[in-house]
Design an enzyme around this catalytic site. Structure first.
Site, PDB file in Angstrom:
ATOM      1  N   ARG A 151     122.017  59.489  81.265  1.00  7.28           N
ATOM      2  CA  ARG A 151     121.908  60.277  82.486  1.00  7.28           C
ATOM      3  C   ARG A 151     122.844  59.702  83.545  1.00  7.28           C
ATOM      4  O   ARG A 151     123.185  58.513  83.509  1.00  7.28           O
ATOM      5  CB  ARG A 151     120.472  60.256  83.020  1.00  7.28           C
ATOM      6  N   LYS A 175     114.094  56.792  82.730  1.00 11.63           N
ATOM      7  CA  LYS A 175     113.060  57.333  83.612  1.00 11.63           C
ATOM      8  C   LYS A 175     111.717  56.688  83.326  1.00 11.63           C
ATOM      9  O   LYS A 175     111.414  56.327  82.192  1.00 11.63           O
ATOM     10  CB  LYS A 175     112.934  58.858  83.400  1.00 11.63           C
ATOM     11  N   HIS A 247     125.623  65.923  83.570  1.00 11.11           N
ATOM     12  CA  HIS A 247     124.570  66.250  82.605  1.00 11.11           C
ATOM     13  C   HIS A 247     125.126  67.038  81.423  1.00 11.11           C
ATOM     14  O   HIS A 247     124.557  67.017  80.330  1.00 11.11           O
ATOM     15  CB  HIS A 247     123.452  67.031  83.301  1.00 11.11           C
ATOM     16  N   ARG A 250     125.893  64.781  78.662  1.00 12.89           N
ATOM     17  CA  ARG A 250     124.649  64.438  77.949  1.00 12.89           C
ATOM     18  C   ARG A 250     124.315  65.548  76.946  1.00 12.89           C
ATOM     19  O   ARG A 250     123.967  65.285  75.799  1.00 12.89           O
ATOM     20  CB  ARG A 250     123.534  64.247  78.973  1.00 12.89           C
ATOM     21  N   HIS A 273     113.922  60.998  75.802  1.00 18.74           N
ATOM     22  CA  HIS A 273     112.957  62.045  76.124  1.00 18.74           C
ATOM     23  C   HIS A 273     111.547  61.590  75.743  1.00 18.74           C
ATOM     24  O   HIS A 273     111.336  61.088  74.637  1.00 18.74           O
ATOM     25  CB  HIS A 273     113.272  63.331  75.350  1.00 18.74           C
ATOM     26  N   TYR A 282     117.888  71.797  72.351  1.00 17.15           N
ATOM     27  CA  TYR A 282     119.224  71.685  71.761  1.00 17.15           C
ATOM     28  C   TYR A 282     119.310  72.342  70.398  1.00 17.15           C
ATOM     29  O   TYR A 282     120.395  72.661  69.930  1.00 17.15           O
ATOM     30  CB  TYR A 282     119.631  70.211  71.655  1.00 17.15           C
TER      31      TYR A 282
END
Length: 308
Positions: A151, A175, A247, A250, A273, A282
């Site tokens: 990210r 995150k 992004h 990514r 994730h 995706y």
């Protein structure tokens, strides 16, 4: 100022900061959504506690957003903020009933991630062949973006100790304070090595070194906004038209991995994730590639086979 309402909000913000370890930008977004809801509910209902708000009150807030022609996506985000807040309040037993539990907003079909094709990225990297410090930095940075799927915030916050040039690995602080390892290829290793050995010290000048990998031309940490600005300038100059965002690199990484046979769980781990459902978006991007291969390789679609 209402103490009961504000106390609930401040407790939630403290939870996001100290327990969930969300970024300042994410917390600001939650605060903005909840303060807007609080203002509307106070003005239109005179509420003094979060517990006194009913499902119908929240529906009126959402209806007001729709009347202001706020997009469904934004409405859904604001409702999501309220849902997260009320889940926090109920789990901490600060209230008994969650008025948002049964509410949903049906948005349009989720947009598929935008990504770059390999020739576009090859074109960009080819323009970054100079030996000046900023060009060497940009090549290393965009190579790292593309080959790791990091990210923009993770790249901005990246420090020297997180990169292992011997094993071609990066320890990513993701995150929610979740760490993960991601790998990079030899081309990225070479770009990083060149930048770190020959260019970074020139950007640092006489300034104190805070160990951030990517620096601006004043020797300071390159911010997310700075990275976004640089990417727009570099990609447009290389012939990639329109608005671009980190992004998309990514997304390009994830799409390339799946197109080349990687399993969904591995891509989930590399992207950091929490839920597999986030990674599954995706698979829709790669469906076209799957269909093309099916048409090309399935024997009954092969006219030569039919003629035999």
């Amino acid at each position: 100022m209402n103490n009961a309402l504000d106390k609930g909000l401040s407790s939630f913000v403290s939870y996001l900061q100290n327990e969930r370890h969300y970024s300042p930008r994410t917390i600001e977004s939650y605060q903005a959504d909840l303060l807007e809801a609080k203002s509307f509910l106070q003005t239109n209902g005179g509420f003094t506690t979060w517990e006194s708000i009913t499902e119908r009150d929240v529906e009126l807030f959402l209806q007001n957003l729709a009347e202001q022609q706020v997009t469904q996506t934004t409405q859904a985000r604001k409702l999501s903020s309220l849902k997260s807040f009320y889940r926090f309040l109920t789990r901490r037993k600060l209230i008994k009933v969650n008025p948002t539990q049964g509410l949903t907003i049906h948005t349009k079909q989720k947009k598929l991630p935008q990504f770059f094709y390999a020739p576009e990225l090859k074109q960009v990297f080819a323009t970054l062949s100079g030996s000046d410090p900023l060009t060497m930095r940009n090549l290393a940075m965009f190579e790292l973006f593309y080959t790791t799927g990091m990210r923009v915030s993770e790249v901005s916050e990246l420090k020297l100790a997180q990169i292992d040039l011997e094993l071609n690995l990066v320890l990513v602080h993701g995150k929610g304070n979740k760490d993960r390892y991601t790998a990079f290829d030899e081309a990225t290793k070479q770009a990083l090595t060149n930048y770190l050995h020959y260019a970074r010290s020139k950007l640092l000048h006489q300034f104190q070194d805070c160990d951030y990998v990517f620096l601006n031309n004043r020797g300071k940490q390159l911010t997310t906004r700075g990275i976004e600005y640089i990417m727009q300038k570099v990609f447009n100059k290389a012939g990639v038209s329109g608005k671009v965002h980190p992004h998309e690199l990514r997304h390009s990484f994830a799409t390339a991995m799946l197109n080349n046979g990687a399993d969904l769980r591995s891509v989930q781990e590399l992207l950091g994730h929490s839920n597999l459902s986030t990674t599954q978006i995706y698979t829709h991007v790669t469906t076209q590639n799957l269909q093309t291969n099916y048409e090309r390789f399935f024997t009954r679609n092969n006219k030569k086979d039919e003629a035999k």
